[in-house]
Design a protein around this motif. Structure first.
Motif, mmCIF file in Angstrom:
data_model
loop_
_atom_site.group_PDB
_atom_site.id
_atom_site.type_symbol
_atom_site.label_atom_id
_atom_site.label_comp_id
_atom_site.label_asym_id
_atom_site.label_seq_id
_atom_site.Cartn_x
_atom_site.Cartn_y
_atom_site.Cartn_z
ATOM 1 N N ASP A 19 44.720 62.374 16.477
ATOM 2 C CA ASP A 19 44.313 62.800 17.825
ATOM 3 C C ASP A 19 45.457 62.682 18.823
ATOM 4 O O ASP A 19 45.259 62.308 19.987
ATOM 5 C CB ASP A 19 43.114 61.972 18.313
ATOM 6 C CG ASP A 19 41.884 62.163 17.441
ATOM 7 O OD1 ASP A 19 41.699 63.294 16.936
ATOM 8 O OD2 ASP A 19 41.127 61.197 17.261
ATOM 9 N N GLY A 20 46.657 62.971 18.369
ATOM 10 C CA GLY A 20 47.825 62.940 19.235
ATOM 11 C C GLY A 20 48.482 61.586 19.371
ATOM 12 O O GLY A 20 49.610 61.489 19.862
ATOM 13 N N ALA A 21 47.800 60.522 18.945
ATOM 14 C CA ALA A 21 48.346 59.163 19.045
ATOM 15 C C ALA A 21 48.969 58.743 17.713
ATOM 16 O O ALA A 21 48.581 59.231 16.646
ATOM 17 C CB ALA A 21 47.252 58.185 19.435
ATOM 18 N N THR A 22 49.931 57.837 17.773
ATOM 19 C CA THR A 22 50.574 57.315 16.559
ATOM 20 C C THR A 22 49.958 55.966 16.235
ATOM 21 O O THR A 22 50.026 55.034 17.048
ATOM 22 C CB THR A 22 52.090 57.151 16.758
ATOM 23 O OG1 THR A 22 52.652 58.405 17.168
ATOM 24 C CG2 THR A 22 52.760 56.702 15.468
ATOM 25 N N VAL A 23 49.348 55.865 15.049
ATOM 26 C CA VAL A 23 48.646 54.636 14.675
ATOM 27 C C VAL A 23 49.117 54.170 13.296
ATOM 28 O O VAL A 23 49.649 54.941 12.503
ATOM 29 C CB VAL A 23 47.119 54.827 14.661
ATOM 30 C CG1 VAL A 23 46.615 55.222 16.039
ATOM 31 C CG2 VAL A 23 46.713 55.864 13.623
#
Length: 483
Positions: free
Chosen positions: A336-340
């Motif tokens: 969702d666009g975030a880096t996890v």
């Protein structure tokens, strides 16, 4: 389930393959252009590196589990005796040992087991007076009075000396950690006192201790505060308001940030300028940090605490490298666009970068972990933070192991303590609301001590100075927080 030896063999095989592929890739690079070497060899090398890191993490996790199990089994079987007639110490090991023997087919009473232990004890005539079996299987131990007398005399003459340690360790203790632009409140007292005590003990044992104060000096809150100061304090870039006013301005900025979309955009813009080293915004941030630092030092001086400030801003330049490294190792993914980064067994992943690219506490803590081991050469890391952060640190530590940041032999501990609650029975929040200032608590303690001295007519003693009283007052504060 694979054994530790199987995983270790698998790791060794993977590392051999990794070496072969790396060698082949270097040979190919000699004869071919760089763009032609990013095919099968490069892909296989990348896959092996990811597999290698995962295996190292599994081995580290298994070793930790084995160590935890061994610790559970190492029960405290010998305790101080409750009565003089039963000796100085009482050993209760015979009872659980009898149960263990029974499970393996050998039936012995606890008294018989206790007698066998007694028969095999080494001779210590200078220390032990006698040992005897009592009751259902207790072993009562009587220490020689002459031995105790010699120990006490040695302490009186030579002072308390630390026991010998196998090797001197580089220990890094993270404690206190207040937020910049706010006054320290009572919630900071436990971490500060416990951390200082741990440092003193380790230094007494001869270890090399680095005391770090991981202050909150970076992030969105400074964008909010600076944007608000631009409206309310025109000279914000040349002089900072006093700490009390800063805290008032912060509460006002937080309220505007939550309710005013235009102000929120301005705040985010100030964050971008701060990260981009805009001269005016960066100078305002520096002034705010300086004012806060002076207030922190006043409290630390009163408490007799020493530490080195190493705030979130110190690790900020390292954060992009952390994200890049973890993505390159295949451990961080885009969702969702975030880096996890997902950690096995943990429901919540580490958030390394938000969808807008902003870094988080997770990124800061991963950068700090790596720096403390690779650059500071820490053998033992201790985080003195409330128990409410336990899961967060557990996730960060395991993430560090997966990434290869935690070298073999490095010990990491989270020293948790109970969360400090307000009158509403909720956790005190540093970045919102009113809390009891630590300065006021210390002042009140001093005033009450003076009142008690007056009640007992001891306030007229000429040699009792206020400076002495401040030192005396520290003792119950330390004692209260350590019990």
């Amino acid at each position: 389930m694979a054994s530790l030896e199987d995983i270790a063999d698998n790791l060794h095989s993977t590392e051999e393959k990794l070496g072969i592929v790396s060698s082949n890739l270097r040979l190919v690079n000699v004869d071919q252009q760089p763009e032609t070497t990013s095919g099968a060899f490069g892909e296989e090398l990348s896959q092996l590196e990811v597999a290698n890191n995962k295996l190292k993490y599994r081995i580290s996790h298994l070793k930790k589990s084995i160590a935890d199990e061994n610790t559970k089994r190492a029960l405290h079987m010998t305790n101080a005796s409750g009565a003089e007639r039963f000796g100085d110490y009482k050993c209760v090991a015979a009872m659980p040992l009898a149960n263990t023997l029974k499970q393996s087919g050998e039936v012995l009473s606890p008294r018989d087991v206790a007698q066998k232990i007694l028969n095999n004890l080494p001779s210590t005539p200078f220390v032990i007076e006698k040992c005897e079996v009592a009751g259902p299987g207790f072993i009562n131990v009587y220490v020689k009075r002459s031995y105790i007398s010699e120990l006490v005399s040695d302490i009186l003459v030579k002072g308390v000396r630390p026991p010998p340690v196998e090797r001197k360790l580089r220990v890094i203790v993270d404690f206190s950690s207040p937020n910049v632009a706010k006054e320290m409140h009572v919630g900071h007292l436990r971490s500060t006192i416990i951390g200082e005590t741990i440092c003193r003990l380790l230094e007494f044992f001869g270890h090399d201790v680095l005391r770090l104060n991981h202050v909150g000096d970076w992030g969105t809150q400074f964008g909010m505060l600076i944007a608000h100061l631009q409206d309310q304090f025109p000279d914000y870039s040349t002089v900072s308001p006093p700490i009390g006013d800063l805290q008032k301005f912060y509460r006002e900025s937080k309220k505007r940030f939550d309710n005013d979309e235009n102000f929120k955009k301005r705040a985010y813009n100030c964050v971008v300028k701060l990260q981009g080293n805009d001269p005016e915004v960066h100078q305002a941030w520096k002034l705010i940090c300086d004012v806060s630092r002076k207030e922190f030092l006043l409290i630390y001086d009163r408490l007799g605490v020493k530490n080195q400030e190493r705030g979130e801003s110190f690790y900020e330049p390292m954060m992009p490298g952390i994200v890049k490294d973890l993505r390159g190792k295949g451990l961080a993914v885009i969702e969702d666009g975030a880096t996890v980064m997902h950690i096995p067994g943990k429901l919540v992943p580490l958030m390394l970068a938000k969808s807008d690219g902003a870094h988080t506490y997770d990124t800061s803590d991963m950068a700090a972990l790596r720096h403390r081991i690779e650059e500071e050469k820490g053998d033992w890391l201790i985080y003195v933070v409330d128990a409410g952060q336990g899961l967060h640190f557990e996730t960060v530590f395991e993430g560090g192991c997966m990434a290869g940041y935690v070298a073999d032999g490095v010990r990491i501990d989270h020293v948790g303590f109970g969360v400090v609650l307000g009158e509403d029975k909720k956790k005190l929040k540093t970045r919102s609301g009113d809390t009891v200032r630590l300065k006021d608590l210390l002042d009140e303690g001093l005033e009450r001590s003076l009142e008690r001295l007056k009640e007992k007519g001891r306030d007229k003693v000429s040699y009792l100075l206020i400076s002495d009283l401040k030192v005396v007052k520290l003792k119950p504060i330390y004692t209260a927080k350590l019990t």
